[in-house]
Design a protein around this motif. Structure first.
Motif, PDB file in Angstrom:
ATOM      1  N   VAL A 350     -39.494  44.964 125.167  1.00 34.27           N
ATOM      2  CA  VAL A 350     -38.982  45.848 124.118  1.00 34.27           C
ATOM      3  C   VAL A 350     -39.187  45.229 122.741  1.00 34.27           C
ATOM      4  N   TRP A 351     -38.976  43.930 122.627  1.00 31.66           N
ATOM      5  CA  TRP A 351     -39.176  43.241 121.348  1.00 31.66           C
ATOM      6  C   TRP A 351     -40.614  43.401 120.867  1.00 31.66           C
ATOM      7  N   ASP A 352     -41.559  43.231 121.770  1.00 36.43           N
ATOM      8  CA  ASP A 352     -42.969  43.351 121.390  1.00 36.43           C
ATOM      9  C   ASP A 352     -43.305  44.763 120.913  1.00 36.43           C
ATOM     10  N   LEU A 353     -42.597  45.759 121.447  1.00 40.90           N
ATOM     11  CA  LEU A 353     -42.856  47.137 121.037  1.00 40.90           C
ATOM     12  C   LEU A 353     -42.136  47.501 119.748  1.00 40.90           C
ATOM     13  N   ALA A 354     -40.970  46.879 119.510  1.00 38.59           N
ATOM     14  CA  ALA A 354     -40.121  47.292 118.382  1.00 38.59           C
ATOM     15  C   ALA A 354     -40.433  46.556 117.097  1.00 38.59           C
ATOM     16  N   LEU A 355     -40.861  45.282 117.180  1.00 38.50           N
ATOM     17  CA  LEU A 355     -41.025  44.462 115.980  1.00 38.50           C
ATOM     18  C   LEU A 355     -42.423  43.862 115.949  1.00 38.50           C
ATOM     19  N   ASP A 400     -23.215  48.169 117.765  1.00 39.70           N
ATOM     20  CA  ASP A 400     -23.915  49.398 118.131  1.00 39.70           C
ATOM     21  C   ASP A 400     -24.853  49.073 119.280  1.00 39.70           C
ATOM     22  N   PHE A 401     -24.882  49.934 120.303  1.00 40.61           N
ATOM     23  CA  PHE A 401     -25.714  49.705 121.476  1.00 40.61           C
ATOM     24  C   PHE A 401     -27.004  50.512 121.382  1.00 40.61           C
ATOM     25  N   THR A 402     -28.031  49.958 121.970  1.00 41.41           N
ATOM     26  CA  THR A 402     -29.262  50.712 122.151  1.00 41.41           C
ATOM     27  C   THR A 402     -29.079  51.688 123.313  1.00 41.41           C
ATOM     28  N   THR A 614     -20.742  54.934 134.387  1.00 45.55           N
ATOM     29  CA  THR A 614     -20.734  54.246 133.092  1.00 45.55           C
ATOM     30  C   THR A 614     -22.030  54.576 132.365  1.00 45.55           C
ATOM     31  N   ASP A 615     -22.158  54.069 131.146  1.00 43.18           N
ATOM     32  CA  ASP A 615     -23.322  54.394 130.325  1.00 43.18           C
ATOM     33  C   ASP A 615     -24.491  53.444 130.531  1.00 43.18           C
ATOM     34  N   GLY A 616     -24.365  52.491 131.453  1.00 41.04           N
ATOM     35  CA  GLY A 616     -25.486  51.632 131.775  1.00 41.04           C
ATOM     36  C   GLY A 616     -25.468  50.308 131.027  1.00 41.04           C
ATOM     37  N   LEU A 617     -26.586  49.581 131.130  1.00 47.05           N
ATOM     38  CA  LEU A 617     -26.753  48.286 130.485  1.00 47.05           C
ATOM     39  C   LEU A 617     -27.649  48.450 129.259  1.00 47.05           C
ATOM     40  N   GLY A 618     -27.253  47.826 128.150  1.00 48.96           N
ATOM     41  CA  GLY A 618     -28.035  47.921 126.919  1.00 48.96           C
ATOM     42  C   GLY A 618     -27.966  46.642 126.115  1.00 48.96           C
ATOM     43  N   PHE A 619     -28.574  46.653 124.948  1.00 52.55           N
ATOM     44  CA  PHE A 619     -28.572  45.527 124.033  1.00 52.55           C
ATOM     45  C   PHE A 619     -27.640  45.842 122.858  1.00 52.55           C
ATOM     46  N   PHE A 631     -35.231  49.733 118.631  1.00 55.15           N
ATOM     47  CA  PHE A 631     -35.112  49.210 119.985  1.00 55.15           C
ATOM     48  C   PHE A 631     -34.945  50.330 121.001  1.00 55.15           C
ATOM     49  N   SER A 632     -34.201  51.366 120.654  1.00 47.42           N
ATOM     50  CA  SER A 632     -33.981  52.473 121.586  1.00 47.42           C
ATOM     51  C   SER A 632     -35.286  53.188 121.903  1.00 47.42           C
ATOM     52  N   ARG A 633     -36.094  53.416 120.883  1.00 42.38           N
ATOM     53  CA  ARG A 633     -37.398  54.042 121.138  1.00 42.38           C
ATOM     54  C   ARG A 633     -38.273  53.151 122.004  1.00 42.38           C
TER      55      ARG A 633
END
Length: 749
Positions: A350-355, A400-402, A614-619, A631-633
């Motif tokens: 995700v990091w490689d895609l977001a930044l 805030d969660f992704t 629950t809403d799952g696992l996020g960052f 990050f969400s995208r």
């Protein structure tokens, strides 16, 4: 004399001075600084003092603010400091425009900012930056005199957002004359009830000094009269009003080409209630430090070891168990290549895609609960939190969660006992007692109906009362167990027989399925019957997880009945002991962890429901951070791609960790009841009654003739004929039955 209070007024003053004709030009004294050479030199010297080699300029998009750019650019080049970005903000922007500019700064990973704008716009900028998490460690801010001159009179909310900012403004020595003047000014303002004028800024002090200097000059020249006014036509008198350098209550004022040029700038740190002086910049001398109060690490915002580093600090939880998600030992700081785990692998992608690739990061493990980990983000100790962090409502106050990268839910893990069938009457349990009685009643009813329909055409249903009773009871069972071709003769009987066999097949199939279920369930019997009874026993949960609060607040468990565990082996040991032997009766956890347990301990344990979603696992990122959307995208792009499945297989094998496959815990009887087949019984009963009525319609005709037409003379004879025929048939039937019984007795002999 013109003293502008806003950047727009300052721009107007500059244009006014530039447009005046030479004959009026000497009459104008500028308190603004169209020549920003000294301010630019003081700004760059401050950057050099803190060893900041790369900065971003944020300025107000107007002439007054644009004027500093050439001076600042030249000064930065001379000191070998890189100006990476220049961000212009409109004078009256909307909130979303400010957020867009901050998002650009976040994506570029800029960390040192020079702000040159008016106090009104700067106040909105810093409030927004504080919400975006850009006022903490790793970020440094330096503001010029456009804002610094008004810090003492700014709104407390804006000041609270600016803690740790470095300010640069003209130096005003704290003299007795200044103190006395402030006291007199405050007293006069109070007498006039002018609350807005209770505080003085630098421009007000300059105005006082100018008026005072003018008054002193007039007093020196003589009383104001017509002759004095005539002398003004020469316009050479202004040179004598103010010396090129004179001292007022605001200090020594330099007039260079009719413009104020402060010779000393004060460098200070905004701390909230009182500002702390760091040093002083003097024209021609550079920065000097006084009173031993100018340590380079004085400002709170500069406590990071390397403020110019373009690196994120990512917090991860310290885990002793379930290392399939995060594998890091407590107390270590590791690079990403040495930190395996499903959650870490997802974050890398995700990091490689977001930044952009130029941005780097490092992982730092955080001891404590997951709530503590989120609080580290809130308090700006880390830039983000990564790991198997559940998205729950209580944590949104800190971060805030992704979007979730893995769906989860809370279920229950229990131990099952292997018990074979021990009840000698277990074959009766598939059907309830009321259903057994209904089946017996239907058998008798079917036998009676068939006897009525077949008694005239089929000799098998005639004979003695004992024989007929035997036939009525045995025919339904015989037709199902040993069916024969010509068991019945009439069409009505055939319809009844078909319907009965259909019903019997349904009942037999249901009985067989339910008996198999009972025998299987008895082999793996849960050790607890229901959630209600479980509250009386000890229950386990994963240590540091939100499940503890969930059990207390939503399921009503007592905290004293809850026990924390860390690993799969801890789960197995606690369940094996049981609640009576210092263990637990069940363990509540999220489905992925339970499935990892069942993958290792394949027998003797069961995951049961109900499942609490629950809403799952996020960052986790700072509240209001524009990177949440990025990050969400990136998470959506990755989880819906082809690499997600391979990553799950890498860490979890063939275990499907995101699917709900729980069983139900229920104490209800598994037996089928008569209500289960009530609709079928009603339909079949109606069909049988219709068949009976349609085949015996002549009975209804006979009743009509007997009771309706018995008093009519015209039809008196037909009933007599019918009665004779009926008596004849009755006698004939009696003879046939006597002959048949004689034949049977002969055979018996």
């Amino acid at each position: 004399v013109y003293l502008p209070q806003t950047s727009a007024e300052a721009s107007f003053a500059i244009q006014l001075g530039d447009n005046l004709s030479p004959s009026y030009g000497p009459l104008l004294i500028r308190t603004t600084m169209p020549d920003f050479s000294r301010l630019a030199e003081a700004t760059v010297s401050t950057l050099e003092m803190f060893e900041w080699n790369k900065v971003t300029l944020i300025y107000e998009d107007m002439e007054f603010s644009n004027a500093i750019i050439p001076y600042l650019t030249d000064a930065l080049v001379n000191k070998d400091i890189q100006l990476s970005h220049k961000i212009a903000i409109p004078t009256f922007p909307e909130d979303f425009q400010i957020l867009e500019k901050l998002e650009v700064l976040m994506s570029s990973q800029s960390e040192v900012f020079v702000v040159h704008m008016s106090s009104n716009l700067a106040s909105r900028l810093f409030v927004a930056a504080n919400k975006e998490g850009m006022m903490g460690k790793g970020f440094a801010w330096l503001v010029t005199d456009g804002l610094s001159n008004f810090v003492d009179t700014m709104d407390p909310i804006a000041i609270g957002s600016m803690k740790g900012v470095i300010g640069l403004r003209p130096y005003i020595p704290k003299t007795t004359a200044l103190k006395n003047f402030r006291t007199r000014y405050k007293r006069i303002s109070s007498m006039k009830q002018d609350k807005a004028a209770t505080k003085l800024n630098l421009l007000g002090l300059w105005l006082y000094d100018i008026v005072w200097g003018f008054g002193m000059t007039v007093e020196r020249i003589g009383n104001a009269n017509s002759g004095f006014l005539k002398e003004m036509n020469d316009r050479t008198w202004l040179i004598g009003i103010l010396n090129p350098s004179f001292r007022g209550i605001s200090g020594i004022l330099d007039l260079v080409n009719r413009q104020f040029q402060p010779s000393v700038f004060e460098i200070f740190n905004i701390t909230g209630k009182r500002n702390r002086v760091i040093g002083y910049w003097t024209n021609g001398q550079g920065i000097s430090k006084k009173n031993n109060s100018t340590s380079r690490n004085t400002p709170r915002i500069l406590q990071a070891e390397e403020p110019t580093r373009a690196k994120w600090t990512i917090g991860v939880p310290s885990k002793k168990g379930f290392t399939e998600f995060v594998n890091i030992q407590s107390g270590n700081k590791s690079n990403d290549d040495e930190l395996p785990g499903f959650s870490i692998e997802v974050f890398r992608k995700v990091w490689d895609l977001a930044l952009p690739s130029t941005t780097s990061y490092e992982f730092v493990n955080i001891d404590g609960t997951y709530d503590d980990l989120c609080c580290q983000v809130k308090y700006q100790e880390i830039h983000a939190a990564v790991g198997d962090i559940s998205i729950v409502a209580s944590r949104t106050n800190c971060v805030d969660f992704t979007l979730p990268y893995l769906e989860t839910g809370v279920a229950m893990l229990i131990k099952v006992r292997h018990n074979g069938p021990k009840d000698m009457w277990i074959f009766l349990k598939p059907l309830s007692w009321d259903l057994w009685l209904v089946i017996i009643a239907i058998c008798i009813f079917i036998g009676i109906v068939v006897r009525v329909l077949e008694r005239r055409e089929n000799t098998e249903f005639n004979g003695s009362a004992r024989k007929q009773l035997s036939t009525i009871l045995m025919f339904p069972c015989q037709s199902v167990a040993i069916p024969q071709r010509d068991m019945v003769v009439t069409n009505g009987s055939r319809l009844v027989l078909v319907v009965w066999i259909f019903l019997a097949l349904i009942l037999m199939q249901s009985y067989t399925a339910n008996l198999s279920s009972i025998l299987t369930v008895n082999q793996l019997q849960p050790t607890i019957p229901s959630i209600k009874e479980l509250r009386k026993s000890y229950v386990g949960y994963q240590n540091h997880s939100f499940v503890k609060g969930f059990l207390i607040n939503q399921l009503g468990f007592q905290e004293s009945m809850l026990k924390p565990y860390c690993s799969v082996d801890d789960y197995q040991e606690a369940l094996s002991k049981g609640s009576e032997n210092e263990g637990v009766s069940a363990i509540f956890d999220e489905i992925p962890y339970i499935k990892l347990f069942l993958a290792q301990y394949t027998t003797g344990y069961l995951m049961v429901g109900p499942t609490y979603r629950t809403d799952g696992l996020g960052f986790a990122l700072p509240i209001g951070s524009p990177m949440v959307a990025n990050f969400s995208r990136a998470i959506l792009n990755f989880t819906q791609g082809k690499y997600m499945n391979s990553l799950e297989k890498k860490y979890f094998g063939m275990v499907s960790i995101d699917q709900d496959e729980t069983g139900a815990v229920s104490s209800a009887s598994p037996s089928l009841t008569s209500r289960s087949f009530a609709g079928l019984f009603i339909i079949i009963s109606i069909i049988v009654l219709l068949a009976l009525l349609s085949s015996k319609i002549h009975i209804l005709r006979r009743l009509i003739q007997r009771y309706i037409f018995s008093n009519s003379g015209d039809i008196a004879h037909p009933p007599q004929i019918n009665n004779v025929e009926e008596n004849h048939n009755s006698n004939q039937n009696n003879r046939d039955e006597s002959i048949e019984e004689g034949i049977l007795e002969g055979h018996s002999s």
